[in-house]
Design a protein around this motif. Sequence first.
Motif, PDB file in Angstrom:
ATOM      1  N   SER A  92     -33.275  71.941 -43.409  1.00 39.54           N
ATOM      2  CA  SER A  92     -32.561  72.579 -44.509  1.00 39.54           C
ATOM      3  C   SER A  92     -33.175  73.967 -44.706  1.00 39.54           C
ATOM      4  O   SER A  92     -34.214  74.283 -44.128  1.00 39.54           O
ATOM      5  N   ARG A  93     -32.546  74.781 -45.546  1.00 41.22           N
ATOM      6  CA  ARG A  93     -33.003  76.175 -45.636  1.00 41.22           C
ATOM      7  C   ARG A  93     -32.785  76.730 -47.040  1.00 41.22           C
ATOM      8  O   ARG A  93     -31.796  76.420 -47.695  1.00 41.22           O
ATOM      9  N   ALA A  94     -33.731  77.557 -47.481  1.00 42.94           N
ATOM     10  CA  ALA A  94     -33.603  78.294 -48.740  1.00 42.94           C
ATOM     11  C   ALA A  94     -33.558  79.783 -48.415  1.00 42.94           C
ATOM     12  O   ALA A  94     -34.440  80.297 -47.725  1.00 42.94           O
ATOM     13  N   VAL A 204     -30.897  82.237 -55.223  1.00 43.59           N
ATOM     14  CA  VAL A 204     -31.400  81.506 -54.058  1.00 43.59           C
ATOM     15  C   VAL A 204     -30.360  80.470 -53.664  1.00 43.59           C
ATOM     16  O   VAL A 204     -29.843  79.739 -54.515  1.00 43.59           O
ATOM     17  N   ILE A 205     -30.047  80.418 -52.376  1.00 42.03           N
ATOM     18  CA  ILE A 205     -29.147  79.399 -51.833  1.00 42.03           C
ATOM     19  C   ILE A 205     -30.007  78.313 -51.199  1.00 42.03           C
ATOM     20  O   ILE A 205     -30.796  78.588 -50.291  1.00 42.03           O
ATOM     21  N   PHE A 206     -29.881  77.092 -51.697  1.00 44.81           N
ATOM     22  CA  PHE A 206     -30.522  75.928 -51.088  1.00 44.81           C
ATOM     23  C   PHE A 206     -29.419  75.157 -50.366  1.00 44.81           C
ATOM     24  O   PHE A 206     -28.427  74.771 -50.994  1.00 44.81           O
ATOM     25  N   ALA A 207     -29.569  74.918 -49.071  1.00 44.03           N
ATOM     26  CA  ALA A 207     -28.497  74.224 -48.353  1.00 44.03           C
ATOM     27  C   ALA A 207     -29.033  73.457 -47.160  1.00 44.03           C
ATOM     28  O   ALA A 207     -30.034  73.841 -46.547  1.00 44.03           O
ATOM     29  N   SER A 208     -28.336  72.376 -46.841  1.00 38.35           N
ATOM     30  CA  SER A 208     -28.668  71.597 -45.653  1.00 38.35           C
ATOM     31  C   SER A 208     -28.184  72.332 -44.408  1.00 38.35           C
ATOM     32  O   SER A 208     -27.425  73.308 -44.490  1.00 38.35           O
ATOM     33  N   ASP A 209     -28.605  71.852 -43.248  1.00 37.28           N
ATOM     34  CA  ASP A 209     -28.328  72.575 -42.003  1.00 37.28           C
ATOM     35  C   ASP A 209     -26.844  72.660 -41.681  1.00 37.28           C
ATOM     36  O   ASP A 209     -26.427  73.521 -40.910  1.00 37.28           O
ATOM     37  N   GLY A 210     -26.028  71.782 -42.281  1.00 36.81           N
ATOM     38  CA  GLY A 210     -24.593  71.838 -42.027  1.00 36.81           C
ATOM     39  C   GLY A 210     -23.980  73.173 -42.403  1.00 36.81           C
ATOM     40  O   GLY A 210     -23.027  73.633 -41.761  1.00 36.81           O
ATOM     41  N   LEU A 241     -16.668  75.319 -43.498  1.00 37.18           N
ATOM     42  CA  LEU A 241     -15.671  74.430 -42.896  1.00 37.18           C
ATOM     43  C   LEU A 241     -14.587  75.225 -42.168  1.00 37.18           C
ATOM     44  O   LEU A 241     -14.068  74.781 -41.136  1.00 37.18           O
ATOM     45  N   ARG A 242     -14.249  76.385 -42.697  1.00 35.69           N
ATOM     46  CA  ARG A 242     -13.271  77.236 -42.001  1.00 35.69           C
ATOM     47  C   ARG A 242     -13.824  77.683 -40.645  1.00 35.69           C
ATOM     48  O   ARG A 242     -13.094  77.732 -39.649  1.00 35.69           O
ATOM     49  N   HIS A 267     -18.266  68.488 -37.819  1.00 34.87           N
ATOM     50  CA  HIS A 267     -19.272  69.258 -38.553  1.00 34.87           C
ATOM     51  C   HIS A 267     -20.216  68.295 -39.257  1.00 34.87           C
ATOM     52  O   HIS A 267     -19.866  67.152 -39.553  1.00 34.87           O
ATOM     53  N   ASP A 268     -21.423  68.767 -39.517  1.00 32.34           N
ATOM     54  CA  ASP A 268     -22.419  67.955 -40.204  1.00 32.34           C
ATOM     55  C   ASP A 268     -22.114  67.938 -41.700  1.00 32.34           C
ATOM     56  O   ASP A 268     -21.357  68.771 -42.210  1.00 32.34           O
TER      57      ASP A 268
END
Length: 342
Positions: A92-94, A204-210, A241-242, A267-268
């Motif tokens: 995941s990434r911030a 800050v954007i916190f998001a999983s690898d998807g 998703l697009r 997609h993940d």
Amino acid sequence: MPKQYARCVQAGQHCSATRWRCLFFGAAEFATEQQTVSADVIRRSYAATEEGFLNLVRKQWLIKPQIASVGTCCLVGIINEGVLYIANAGDSRAVLGRVERGAKDIKAVQLSSEHNASFQEVRDELRQMHPDDPRIVVLKHNVWRVKGIIQVSRTIGDAYLKSSEFNREPLLARFRIPGPFHKPILCPEPSIEEHRLCAEDQFVIFASDGLWEHLSNQEAVDIVHCSPRNGIARRLIKAALREAAKKREMRYSDLKKIDRGVRRHFHDDITVVVLFMDPALVSRRLYGISWRFSFRGVDGPQLEQYFKKHGIETLLDAVVTSHGFYFILQLLRLSVPHCITF
């Protein structure tokens, strides 16, 4: 945990609220002991969460042995006394959005380190830790994987890759790896970064690898910067998703019609949290001076309605989750403690 604000994103086969509660309350306990938040407090919290989950696997081993194959990445952000701590185990990434003084454009700054075998430094680390195992990382179908199984090298859970006691029957043969191993293959310890917040830091954007599989750091930051705050996390997911649909040469509307179980081939899963900073609060260092507030991830409008009803001023803008996860929010100007679940 006084004067702080915590955030967690977990991505995995089963993103357990129990694990998140364990992680947060473990951090609260250790922070209370040391009277501060530190990298050591966060590491101890991850270790306690890992040990708690492994104990759960042991208790349920004969009843639900497949729980040994369940694992999750875990990304945590904690703001304390104007310092943002980012802890990450997995991929995941911030990403921080920052406007430099005198500049109009916004800059993307990655705050987290990732543990994915696609990175040369991660493969080197694994080979150094397992010098007697020539197959510790394997290129399989043009993708680097740990033991030819999993891309990430650090997780919470995945007990069958942490201890040989779970790499045997009654665990299904397709999860077991050949031969015994004498030390954990995967590691639960997070990498931890510290960032002192300043007035130029916007969000800050916190998001999983998807999400990051389809959007670059700068693309994601630009979307947030140029869009209304309301529903921004959902907007990021839609943009990803697009891109996923475009790569498959199909329409976004057709992708959305595919059953969720089948869509994993396209997609993940994607979990996104966007945290906006209030420059006045950053400069005054007033983060989280009141009560804790606990709820399940929902979208921005639903939270805004609740906050307005109770006259709450908050640093949170929007949350969208495809897994379901918990986060803890400290609020300003809240006279009584609230604990709700949507």
